[in-house]
Design a protein around this motif. Structure first.
Motif, PDB file in Angstrom:
ATOM      1  N   ARG A  85      27.813  23.363  34.580  1.00 31.00           N
ATOM      2  CA  ARG A  85      27.556  24.005  35.883  1.00 31.00           C
ATOM      3  C   ARG A  85      26.676  23.117  36.757  1.00 31.00           C
ATOM      4  NH1 ARG A  85      28.829  29.494  36.330  1.00 31.00           N
ATOM      5  NH2 ARG A  85      27.130  29.871  37.780  1.00 31.00           N
ATOM      6  N   SER A 105      39.925  24.469  46.958  1.00 30.20           N
ATOM      7  CA  SER A 105      40.552  24.586  45.640  1.00 30.20           C
ATOM      8  C   SER A 105      40.754  23.212  45.002  1.00 30.20           C
ATOM      9  CB  SER A 105      41.894  25.294  45.793  1.00 30.20           C
ATOM     10  OG  SER A 105      42.606  25.215  44.590  1.00 30.20           O
ATOM     11  N   ARG A 121      43.596  24.460  32.692  1.00 35.02           N
ATOM     12  CA  ARG A 121      42.239  24.007  33.062  1.00 35.02           C
ATOM     13  C   ARG A 121      41.850  22.785  32.232  1.00 35.02           C
ATOM     14  NH1 ARG A 121      42.018  26.682  37.517  1.00 35.02           N
ATOM     15  NH2 ARG A 121      41.857  28.929  37.362  1.00 35.02           N
ATOM     16  N   HIS A 132      33.904  31.291  31.752  1.00 37.29           N
ATOM     17  CA  HIS A 132      34.037  31.737  33.139  1.00 37.29           C
ATOM     18  C   HIS A 132      35.426  32.315  33.423  1.00 37.29           C
ATOM     19  CE1 HIS A 132      33.010  31.944  37.377  1.00 37.29           C
ATOM     20  NE2 HIS A 132      34.277  31.649  37.575  1.00 37.29           N
ATOM     21  N   TYR A 133      36.471  31.573  33.061  1.00 42.06           N
ATOM     22  CA  TYR A 133      37.822  32.013  33.427  1.00 42.06           C
ATOM     23  C   TYR A 133      38.426  32.990  32.408  1.00 42.06           C
ATOM     24  CZ  TYR A 133      37.780  28.503  37.119  1.00 42.06           C
ATOM     25  OH  TYR A 133      37.468  27.790  38.236  1.00 42.06           O
ATOM     26  N   VAL A 153      37.370  21.857  43.812  1.00 46.74           N
ATOM     27  CA  VAL A 153      36.863  22.531  42.601  1.00 46.74           C
ATOM     28  C   VAL A 153      37.692  22.098  41.391  1.00 46.74           C
ATOM     29  CG1 VAL A 153      36.537  24.775  41.475  1.00 46.74           C
ATOM     30  CG2 VAL A 153      35.950  24.499  43.887  1.00 46.74           C
ATOM     31  N   THR A 154      39.020  22.026  41.577  1.00 45.95           N
ATOM     32  CA  THR A 154      39.898  21.602  40.474  1.00 45.95           C
ATOM     33  C   THR A 154      39.569  20.180  40.038  1.00 45.95           C
ATOM     34  OG1 THR A 154      41.628  23.035  41.332  1.00 45.95           O
ATOM     35  CG2 THR A 154      42.309  21.370  39.766  1.00 45.95           C
ATOM     36  N   GLN A 163      40.808  26.801  52.374  1.00 44.97           N
ATOM     37  CA  GLN A 163      40.890  27.351  51.013  1.00 44.97           C
ATOM     38  C   GLN A 163      41.570  26.349  50.083  1.00 44.97           C
ATOM     39  OE1 GLN A 163      39.576  30.019  49.803  1.00 44.97           O
ATOM     40  NE2 GLN A 163      40.513  29.930  47.773  1.00 44.97           N
ATOM     41  N   LEU A 216      28.022  28.978  42.917  1.00 43.26           N
ATOM     42  CA  LEU A 216      28.944  28.294  42.007  1.00 43.26           C
ATOM     43  C   LEU A 216      29.973  29.266  41.423  1.00 43.26           C
ATOM     44  CD1 LEU A 216      29.605  25.539  40.828  1.00 43.26           C
ATOM     45  CD2 LEU A 216      28.072  26.041  38.931  1.00 43.26           C
ATOM     46  N   ASP A 217      29.522  30.487  41.109  1.00 47.13           N
ATOM     47  CA  ASP A 217      30.471  31.491  40.604  1.00 47.13           C
ATOM     48  C   ASP A 217      31.571  31.743  41.625  1.00 47.13           C
ATOM     49  OD1 ASP A 217      29.302  31.851  38.163  1.00 47.13           O
ATOM     50  OD2 ASP A 217      28.062  33.555  38.774  1.00 47.13           O
ATOM     51  N   ARG A 218      31.175  31.786  42.903  1.00 47.96           N
ATOM     52  CA  ARG A 218      32.189  32.014  43.953  1.00 47.96           C
ATOM     53  C   ARG A 218      33.106  30.802  44.094  1.00 47.96           C
ATOM     54  NH1 ARG A 218      28.181  33.920  47.405  1.00 47.96           N
ATOM     55  NH2 ARG A 218      28.573  32.195  48.826  1.00 47.96           N
ATOM     56  N   MET A 219      32.515  29.602  44.011  1.00 47.67           N
ATOM     57  CA  MET A 219      33.318  28.368  44.118  1.00 47.67           C
ATOM     58  C   MET A 219      34.374  28.302  43.005  1.00 47.67           C
ATOM     59  SD  MET A 219      32.452  26.488  46.687  1.00 47.67           S
ATOM     60  CE  MET A 219      32.764  24.768  46.412  1.00 47.67           C
ATOM     61  N   LEU A 220      33.987  28.745  41.809  1.00 46.17           N
ATOM     62  CA  LEU A 220      34.921  28.668  40.673  1.00 46.17           C
ATOM     63  C   LEU A 220      36.110  29.617  40.844  1.00 46.17           C
ATOM     64  CD1 LEU A 220      32.401  28.287  37.695  1.00 46.17           C
ATOM     65  CD2 LEU A 220      34.071  26.596  38.462  1.00 46.17           C
ATOM     66  N   GLN A 221      35.983  30.550  41.767  1.00 47.91           N
ATOM     67  CA  GLN A 221      37.111  31.443  42.049  1.00 47.91           C
ATOM     68  C   GLN A 221      38.109  30.815  43.028  1.00 47.91           C
ATOM     69  OE1 GLN A 221      37.539  34.100  40.277  1.00 47.91           O
ATOM     70  NE2 GLN A 221      35.563  33.711  39.319  1.00 47.91           N
ATOM     71  N   ALA A 222      37.751  29.659  43.605  1.00 47.16           N
ATOM     72  CA  ALA A 222      38.598  29.055  44.646  1.00 47.16           C
ATOM     73  C   ALA A 222      39.996  28.647  44.153  1.00 47.16           C
ATOM     74  CB  ALA A 222      37.884  27.872  45.276  1.00 47.16           C
ATOM     75  N   PRO A 223      40.105  28.029  42.963  1.00 47.96           N
ATOM     76  CA  PRO A 223      41.457  27.628  42.546  1.00 47.96           C
ATOM     77  C   PRO A 223      42.399  28.820  42.435  1.00 47.96           C
ATOM     78  CG  PRO A 223      39.819  26.537  41.201  1.00 47.96           C
ATOM     79  CD  PRO A 223      39.087  27.563  42.007  1.00 47.96           C
ATOM     80  N   ALA A 224      43.655  28.568  42.754  1.00 53.95           N
ATOM     81  CA  ALA A 224      44.671  29.638  42.721  1.00 53.95           C
ATOM     82  C   ALA A 224      44.851  30.155  41.301  1.00 53.95           C
ATOM     83  CB  ALA A 224      46.001  29.093  43.213  1.00 53.95           C
ATOM     84  N   PRO A 225      45.206  31.434  41.187  1.00 49.97           N
ATOM     85  CA  PRO A 225      45.478  31.956  39.841  1.00 49.97           C
ATOM     86  C   PRO A 225      46.648  31.205  39.195  1.00 49.97           C
ATOM     87  CG  PRO A 225      45.695  33.684  41.516  1.00 49.97           C
ATOM     88  CD  PRO A 225      45.414  32.413  42.233  1.00 49.97           C
ATOM     89  N   GLU A 240      47.099  24.466  45.508  1.00 53.17           N
ATOM     90  CA  GLU A 240      47.204  25.893  45.794  1.00 53.17           C
ATOM     91  C   GLU A 240      48.570  26.236  46.365  1.00 53.17           C
ATOM     92  OE1 GLU A 240      45.209  28.688  46.341  1.00 53.17           O
ATOM     93  OE2 GLU A 240      43.279  28.046  45.608  1.00 53.17           O
TER      94      GLU A 240
END
Lengths: 208, 125
Positions: A191, A141, A64, A163-164, A144-145, A137, B18-27, A129
């Protein structure tokens, strides 16, 4: 596992007296402290137990921060090499061993970011992704990245840690070398910035 | 009013979104190569187990002092071995002379064998 490690567990279990999150945290903490002590004495099994527990988190955090998993893996390897070599000099002072690891990784990331070119482009593996993911999706991704990568270094670090990595404000403050209130402020700014960068994806009522 | 209070805040809806958006990137998962490399660090960078080194023994004190004592010990050992060899040097030549006290006849016989001077005579029918 090492005898010292086994000695500590019953006492912690008795003290914790249950499986509440706080008890679990206390258990893990004492466990980590015992492992750290053993690593300091040159015990490779204790080292591997800590590595198994924290490697994924360190790689996530460094990725990140740096935007590139290959570089993040170099940082992770260096972090665990330092754990192996320098655990003997570790002093808890109220910090968790995991906080110490994240702080080492954070400092290594900052060193790399300062040496690196300003326009660091996230690598494809992180941004695009898995290829099997639906197009929307994947696109989301990537956005957001990219938005995270555009944040100032400390705001990005605060979001990655809280958060992560689910660190508390106090723990994140120890990693970043600032007060919990400063982390809270970094989070709020980060944020807000993300909200602005990702505005195209927001519609009223999306939060519900 | 503090600086933090002046900062505009996100609405609860925006916070959740925003919390949901931050979950978008792949693990992100560490690669198998990294897992292996990290597990091998103790093998690639061996460290002595604490207390196993002579330098850690109480009589030797700190590591720097121990290093000096090792050097001194090595020098003394070298001197002792040198002195012993010197003493042996006085004795060895006599032993060597005794071993090599072969007669002139024995040397002559050996020379004949080596250079096969009389071989032609022996080969005659």
């Amino acid at each position: 596992m090492s005898p010292a490690y086994l000695d500590v567990l019953p006492a912690v279990l008795a003290h914790a007296g249950g499986t509440s999150p706080r008890a679990t945290d206390a258990l893990v903490r004492a466990d980590d402290d015992a492992l750290m002590l053993q690593v300091g004495r040159g015990d490779p099994q204790a080292y591997r137990a800590l590595a198994e527990r924290y490697l994924a988190g360190i790689v996530r955090y460094a990725t990140r921060m740096l935007g590139q998993q290959a570089e993040a893996e170099d940082v992770a390897q260096e972090t665990f090499l330092r754990l192996w070599r320098e655990a003997g000099r570790y002093e808890a002072r109220g910090h968790k061993p995991s906080t110490w690891l994240y702080r080492v990784a954070h400092n290594l990331c900052v060193d790399r970011l300062r040496k690196a070119r300003p326009e660091s482009v996230p690598d494809e593996q992180l941004a695009s992704e898995r290829t099997s993911a639906p197009l929307i999706q994947r696109e989301l991704s990537e956005h957001v990245t990219a938005a995270l990568a555009n944040l100032p270094e400390r705001q990005r670090a605060a979001i990655a840690l809280v958060h992560y990595e689910e660190k508390t404000l106090e723990e994140a403050g120890l990693v970043l070398g600032c007060a919990a209130s400063a982390v809270e402020s970094l989070l709020a700014r980060g944020r807000r910035s993300l909200r602005e960068q990702l505005a195209a994806f927001y519609r009223d009522g999306d939060g519900r | 009013m503090s600086e933090r209070e002046r900062e505009p805040k996100l609405s609860p809806d925006e916070e959740q979104w925003l919390d949901r958006m931050l979950q978008a990137p792949a693990p992100i998962e560490p690669s198998a190569a990294l897992r292996r490399a990290v597990a091998e660090i103790p093998l690639r960078h061996p460290r002595p187990i604490e207390g196993s080194s002579v330098a850690d023994a109480p009589t030797f004190g700190g590591r720097s002092v121990a290093a000096l004592r090792y050097a001194l010990l090595a020098a003394l050992t070298s001197m002792a071995v040198g002195a012993w060899l010197g003493y042996q040097g006085d004795v060895l030549p006599e032993v060597a002379l005794e071993d090599s006290a072969q007669t002139e006849d024995e040397w002559e016989e050996l020379s004949l064998l080596a250079f096969a001077d009389e071989l032609e005579g022996e080969l005659e029918p």
